[in-house]
Scaffold this motif. Structure first.
Motif, short mmCIF file in Angstrom:
data_model
loop_
_atom_site.label_atom_id
_atom_site.label_comp_id
_atom_site.label_asym_id
_atom_site.label_seq_id
_atom_site.Cartn_x
_atom_site.Cartn_y
_atom_site.Cartn_z
N ALA A 59 0.82 -1.21 0.00
CA ALA A 59 0.00 0.00 0.00
C ALA A 59 0.85 1.25 0.00
CB ALA A 59 -0.94 0.00 1.21
N LEU A 60 2.09 1.16 0.48
CA LEU A 60 3.02 2.28 0.46
C LEU A 60 3.26 2.74 -0.98
CD1 LEU A 60 6.46 2.33 2.34
CD2 LEU A 60 6.23 3.17 0.02
N PHE A 61 3.58 1.81 -1.87
CA PHE A 61 3.85 2.15 -3.27
C PHE A 61 2.58 2.60 -3.99
CE2 PHE A 61 6.84 -1.40 -2.20
CZ PHE A 61 7.93 -0.59 -1.97
N PHE A 62 1.48 1.96 -3.67
CA PHE A 62 0.16 2.35 -4.18
C PHE A 62 -0.11 3.80 -3.80
CE2 PHE A 62 -4.65 1.61 -3.42
CZ PHE A 62 -4.97 2.01 -4.71
N GLY A 63 0.14 4.14 -2.53
CA GLY A 63 -0.09 5.50 -2.06
C GLY A 63 0.87 6.51 -2.66
N LEU A 64 2.13 6.12 -2.85
CA LEU A 64 3.10 7.03 -3.47
C LEU A 64 2.64 7.47 -4.86
CD1 LEU A 64 6.62 5.59 -2.55
CD2 LEU A 64 5.77 7.88 -2.03
N GLY A 65 2.13 6.51 -5.63
CA GLY A 65 1.63 6.85 -6.97
C GLY A 65 0.43 7.78 -6.91
N ALA A 66 -0.49 7.48 -5.99
CA ALA A 66 -1.70 8.30 -5.86
C ALA A 66 -1.34 9.72 -5.41
CB ALA A 66 -2.67 7.65 -4.87
N TYR A 67 -0.45 9.84 -4.43
CA TYR A 67 -0.06 11.16 -3.92
C TYR A 67 0.79 11.92 -4.92
CZ TYR A 67 -2.09 11.43 0.74
OH TYR A 67 -2.98 11.56 1.79
N SER A 213 7.49 -4.05 -9.19
CA SER A 213 6.26 -4.17 -8.40
C SER A 213 5.78 -2.80 -7.93
CB SER A 213 6.52 -5.08 -7.19
OG SER A 213 5.42 -5.08 -6.31
N ALA A 214 6.70 -1.97 -7.43
CA ALA A 214 6.35 -0.65 -6.93
C ALA A 214 5.84 0.25 -8.05
CB ALA A 214 7.56 -0.02 -6.24
N GLY A 215 6.47 0.19 -9.22
CA GLY A 215 6.04 1.02 -10.34
C GLY A 215 4.62 0.70 -10.79
N ILE A 216 4.29 -0.58 -10.86
CA ILE A 216 2.93 -0.98 -11.26
C ILE A 216 1.91 -0.54 -10.22
CG2 ILE A 216 1.42 -2.96 -11.71
CD1 ILE A 216 3.89 -4.40 -12.84
N ALA A 217 2.27 -0.69 -8.94
CA ALA A 217 1.37 -0.24 -7.87
C ALA A 217 1.15 1.27 -7.94
CB ALA A 217 1.94 -0.64 -6.51
N GLY A 218 2.22 2.02 -8.28
CA GLY A 218 2.08 3.46 -8.42
C GLY A 218 1.14 3.84 -9.55
N LEU A 219 1.17 3.09 -10.65
CA LEU A 219 0.24 3.31 -11.75
C LEU A 219 -1.20 3.12 -11.28
CD1 LEU A 219 -0.45 3.78 -14.74
CD2 LEU A 219 0.05 1.35 -15.15
N ALA A 220 -1.43 2.09 -10.47
CA ALA A 220 -2.76 1.86 -9.90
C ALA A 220 -3.17 3.04 -9.01
CB ALA A 220 -2.78 0.56 -9.10
#
Length: 318
Positions: A59-67, A213-220
């Motif tokens: 969720a950290l990487f997911f949140g980094l992309g969203a923010y 993995s982190a890059g894809i989560a950031g795209l999401a």
């Protein structure tokens, strides 16, 4: 299962292509979140399923992309579309930097470390870092995504954007599976010592897995910001990481397994929301049964071990 996958994918894609026109607004929102969570869970599968590393901080990487998307749009006036490369690169680089000192950890040690990073990330967001993150309230009032003149102002249009991102992620996953890097990750999961004996650099490939993995989560995360036109810290807390971790564990490390895991762990609770008193008890009990009866997940992938002759040749050459 291979035959089922061969015929199941076209059916799945056909159903998903028409699905938003068959749903009311509430279930359209659920469908969009399903697509977003599927992308994040597939990114989680790269580290957890393919490489066997216990990451509980997705969720950290997911949140980094969203923010990244929210800050660039709300504070600096960037168009939402222009934020996408940054929303991918920032989490990817952070994933690489984070992985460097911790990839040597295994099992519970790695699990606890990634939990700690996730908790620190949420605290930083809540403390309104540099006046950019909005504190506990987050960032609101983001612009609608504009895709080369097509403004994503309706839920149906956001759904198809999320669906396109899922298709792109599935394409990436397919290419990873059939690549040298994908085979190396499989070998590391099954037997790291044997993998290293044939020349696979465990550290390099593990860091690569974290970065991808982190890059894809950031795209999401960008899709999430597009859907809600807002971001807030609680959407990316430790509980969300537990959900993504559980999706891969319950569904199994495969594309069908992950999609099934998202359905079981997210959509079914929404279907049974009216039974709020009992639904978590029922699904907790179901998870226990799944782990007992299907310890590798409902739909696990077939992981191939390193061929014995490669290990023998490597040892002989050494």
């Amino acid at each position: 299962m291979e035959k089922l996958q061969r015929f199941g994918y076209p059916v799945f894609f056909a159903v998903m292509a028409v699905l938003p026109h068959l749903l009311n607004p509430r279930w359209q929102a659920v469908a969009i979140t399903f697509l977003i969570f599927a992308v994040v869970a597939l990114s989680q599968d790269i580290v957890l399923g393919k490489c066997g590393m216990f990451n509980m901080g997705q969720a950290l990487f997911f949140g980094l992309g969203a923010y990244a998307t929210a800050i660039l749009n709300s504070k600096f006036g960037w168009p939402m579309l222009a934020t996408i490369p940054v929303a991918i690169l920032v989490p990817a680089l952070f994933g690489i930097l984070l992985a460097g000192p911790i990839v040597h950890l295994r099992g519970d040690y790695l699990l606890v470390t990634t939990i700690g990073f996730n908790i620190v990330f949420v605290q930083v967001l809540q403390n309104d870092l540099g006046g950019l993150t909005g504190g506990p309230n987050g960032i609101f009032g983001l612009d609608a995504m504009n895709l080369f003149g097509l403004r994503l102002a309706s839920q149906v249009s956001v759904y198809y954007f999320a669906f396109a991102v899922l298709l792109f992620t599935l394409w990436l996953m397919h290419n990873l599976e059939t690549s040298k890097a994908g085979r190396a990750l499989h070998y590391l999961r099954e037997d790291q010592l044997a993998a290293e004996s044939i020349g696979i650099n465990a550290r390099v490939y593990k860091i690569f897995a974290f970065g991808l993995s982190a890059g894809i989560a950031g795209l999401a995360g960008t899709v999430y910001a597009t859907q809600y036109s807002a971001v807030s810290p609680e959407a990316f807390d430790f509980i969300q990481s537990v959900l993504f971790f559980s999706i891969v564990i319950v569904g199994g490390s495969s594309v069908p397994g992950v999609l099934l895991g998202v359905f079981v762990m997210f959509v079914l609770p929404e279907i049974f929301r009216e039974f709020a008193t009992w639904r978590f008890f029922i699904f907790g009990f179901a998870m226990i049964l799944a782990m007992i009866l299907r310890p590798r997940g409902i739909w696990p992938a077939k992981f191939g071990r390193i061929p014995a002759y490669l290990v023998k040749e490597s040892k002989h050459g050494a």
